[in-house]
Design a protein around this motif. Structure first.
Motif, short mmCIF file in Angstrom:
data_model
loop_
_atom_site.label_atom_id
_atom_site.label_comp_id
_atom_site.label_asym_id
_atom_site.label_seq_id
_atom_site.Cartn_x
_atom_site.Cartn_y
_atom_site.Cartn_z
N ILE A 6 -13.53 -2.19 9.80
CA ILE A 6 -12.34 -2.45 8.77
C ILE A 6 -11.01 -1.65 8.67
O ILE A 6 -10.07 -2.22 8.32
CB ILE A 6 -13.00 -2.25 7.35
N HIS A 82 -5.11 -5.31 -5.16
CA HIS A 82 -6.64 -4.95 -5.26
C HIS A 82 -6.35 -3.45 -6.14
O HIS A 82 -5.26 -3.01 -6.02
CB HIS A 82 -7.30 -4.69 -4.06
N ASP A 85 -10.42 -1.35 -3.56
CA ASP A 85 -10.64 -1.56 -2.21
C ASP A 85 -10.09 -3.01 -1.69
O ASP A 85 -9.92 -3.99 -2.58
CB ASP A 85 -12.04 -1.78 -1.93
N ARG A 87 -11.02 -5.29 -0.14
CA ARG A 87 -11.80 -6.27 -0.04
C ARG A 87 -11.92 -7.03 -1.07
O ARG A 87 -12.74 -8.31 -1.19
CB ARG A 87 -13.23 -5.82 0.78
N SER A 91 -13.56 -12.44 -2.89
CA SER A 91 -14.88 -12.37 -3.16
C SER A 91 -15.76 -13.66 -3.24
O SER A 91 -15.01 -14.68 -3.53
CB SER A 91 -14.95 -11.56 -4.48
N TRP A 96 -17.66 -8.52 -2.97
CA TRP A 96 -16.45 -8.62 -1.91
C TRP A 96 -17.03 -9.16 -0.46
O TRP A 96 -18.03 -9.02 -0.29
CB TRP A 96 -16.02 -7.22 -1.81
N ILE A 97 -15.81 -9.70 0.19
CA ILE A 97 -16.16 -9.96 1.51
C ILE A 97 -16.70 -8.76 2.47
O ILE A 97 -16.20 -7.38 1.93
CB ILE A 97 -14.73 -10.48 2.07
N SER A 98 -17.54 -9.08 3.23
CA SER A 98 -18.11 -7.74 3.77
C SER A 98 -17.23 -7.13 4.91
O SER A 98 -16.32 -8.12 5.15
CB SER A 98 -19.39 -8.36 4.81
N GLU A 99 -17.24 -6.09 5.17
CA GLU A 99 -16.39 -5.33 6.23
C GLU A 99 -16.58 -6.14 7.41
O GLU A 99 -15.52 -6.31 8.11
CB GLU A 99 -16.75 -3.85 6.44
N PHE A 102 -14.61 -9.54 7.12
CA PHE A 102 -13.18 -9.10 7.15
C PHE A 102 -12.67 -8.62 8.40
O PHE A 102 -11.55 -9.05 8.90
CB PHE A 102 -13.19 -7.87 6.24
N TYR A 136 -12.45 -17.55 5.00
CA TYR A 136 -13.77 -16.85 4.69
C TYR A 136 -14.57 -17.98 3.54
O TYR A 136 -15.55 -18.04 3.69
CB TYR A 136 -13.68 -15.44 4.11
#
Length: 439
Positions: A6, A82, A85, A87, A91, A96-99, A102, A136
């Motif tokens: 990330i 943001h 974070d 991320r 969402s 949130w989107i995972s690392e 991402f 995503y």
């Protein structure tokens, strides 16, 4: 640069910071995003609700996505900027989107960008975030995506979407160097997200704005619903603990009791609830819609959005809000002064905003104002000395350029005088304070 995690992803994305051609007529942000999404194999397989406006668009986006989640729909939300974070900009069902995801999508974007000199020279940070978000949502097969516009609408890269509903929150002066220096020009840009044969939901606006929104809606053969005309909200209770109001539409009434604070949130939630009702009414073979509406309303009872009249502590109260233009600052302060007789204000705006208008609002109050700049900004013009020129004649103004020192001064005065404090002026300052907060 190899992308392994990330941190590598964010370093790559921020390497495109500081583009001077942002939102200029001659550069097509939308096509940039469209071309990369096409190469990635993206298809819009979900319904999009596109949200623009000058203030309240983030709250409206998140409230709508939250209600859809609690109604059993897999729902994406794309917001900016943001607070905690990067991320959180992207969402699904409030997660949130995972690392991992991402990083994976950033690597794929890098492979495309680094092999196309034109894109490499012209792509912006926000465009990359937009591509990550949309791809995503496609990967995860969401039912709905609530997409917040970055700036304006018509030329904004999020306008790559084909939306079934457009929401226009309250419109006022903001980003005038990009969108134009009149309400009419700004409205034309924002109403540029309206798509053919869709639904349009607008906040209560100035007459000139409403006329433009009406004209564009008619040209696009889209049905327009206006707050205070087609649906409304009546405030029952507005305290520092909760907001209670009645949503009214065609003889129907729904009571909201929410932890989202401030009268302005009644309008934002009403916009999102109107969109929610339209979406539910269009779901095939759906049963017991009143139960669905009731569950959605209940879901907002303890709903929280960072930097929207967020209480960091109580006794004395310290509140953080991301209001960053004159109209929203005025709204927030009017709410705050209904709760308290006096407050200490830490004001840290961006120079690109309507500084003159915001300072005129602050001059209406005699509270101590600590003026500063967020340390969180490395790519936006910010200089508290320029802002100080508007406020230097006030005996109640303290200028502390370093944000951390300004925050410590605010907390010290709040404790000594036993009066509440408010951090306001930009979402960047709100983020800075929240991330570095210590009691």
């Amino acid at each position: 640069m190899e992308i392994l995690n990330i941190r590598d992803s964010l370093n790559y994305i921020y390497s495109f910071m500081g583009k001077k051609n942002l939102h200029k007529e001659g550069f097509d942000h939308i096509n940039n995003v469209k071309n990369i999404l096409n190469i990635l194999g993206y298809k819009q397989t979900f319904k999009v609700i596109h949200i623009t406006g000058t203030k309240g668009k983030g709250s409206t986006t998140l409230a709508l996505s939250h209600m859809l989640k609690y109604s059993g729909f897999k729902t994406g939300a794309f917001i900016s900027p943001h607070i905690i974070d990067e991320r959180e900009r992207i969402s699904i069902n409030d997660e949130w989107i995972s690392e991992k995801d991402f990083t994976y999508i950033t690597k794929r974007i890098k492979d495309i960008v680094d092999n196309d000199n034109y894109i490499y020279e012209n792509i912006t940070v926000f465009e990359i975030f937009t591509i990550i978000g949309l791809y995503y949502f496609y990967m995860q097969e969401v039912d709905y995506a609530c997409i917040e516009v970055g700036i304006g609408g018509k030329l904004d890269c999020t306008n790559v979407v084909a939306s079934s509903i457009s929401i226009l929150t309250s419109i006022s002066y903001d980003h005038t160097q990009i969108l134009g220096n009149t309400i009419e020009k700004i409205t034309e840009q924002k109403a540029g997200i309206i798509k053919p044969n869709s639904a349009v939901i607008s906040a209560y606006q100035e007459e000139s704005s409403i006329n433009i929104i009406k004209n564009i809606s008619e040209k696009q053969n889209s049905k327009l619903y206006i707050f205070k005309k087609d649906f409304d909200a009546e405030i029952i209770k507005n305290t520092s603990e909760n907001l209670e109001f009645i949503y009214k539409e065609k003889g129907k009434e729904y009571i909201f009791n929410t932890s989202l604070l401030g009268e302005h949130q009644a309008e934002n939630i009403s916009l999102s609830f109107k969109a929610f009702r339209i979406l539910i009414e269009n779901v095939k073979n759906i049963k017991n819609t009143e139960k669905i509406y009731s569950n959605a309303i209940e879901s907002l009872k303890t709903f929280d959005i960072k930097a929207r009249l967020t209480f960091m502590q109580r006794n004395p109260d310290i509140i953080v809000d991301g209001a960053h233009n004159a109209k929203s600052l005025d709204r927030v302060l009017k709410t705050i002064y209904k709760w308290y007789k006096d407050i200490i204000i830490l004001f840290a705006p961006l120079n690109e905003k309507d500084i003159s208008g915001m300072c005129d609002v602050l001059k209406q109050y005699n509270s101590i104002i600590i003026l500063s700049s967020s340390n969180n900004i490395t790519y936006k013009e910010t200089d508290s000395y320029k802002v100080y020129e508007y406020l230097k004649d006030g005996s109640n103004v303290i200028h502390i350029p370093d944000f951390n020192e300004a925050a410590e001064c605010m907390k010290k005065l709040s404790k000594e005088k036993n009066i509440p404090a408010l951090v306001i002026g930009s979402l960047y300052a709100a983020s800075d304070f929240i991330n570095n907060y210590k009691k």
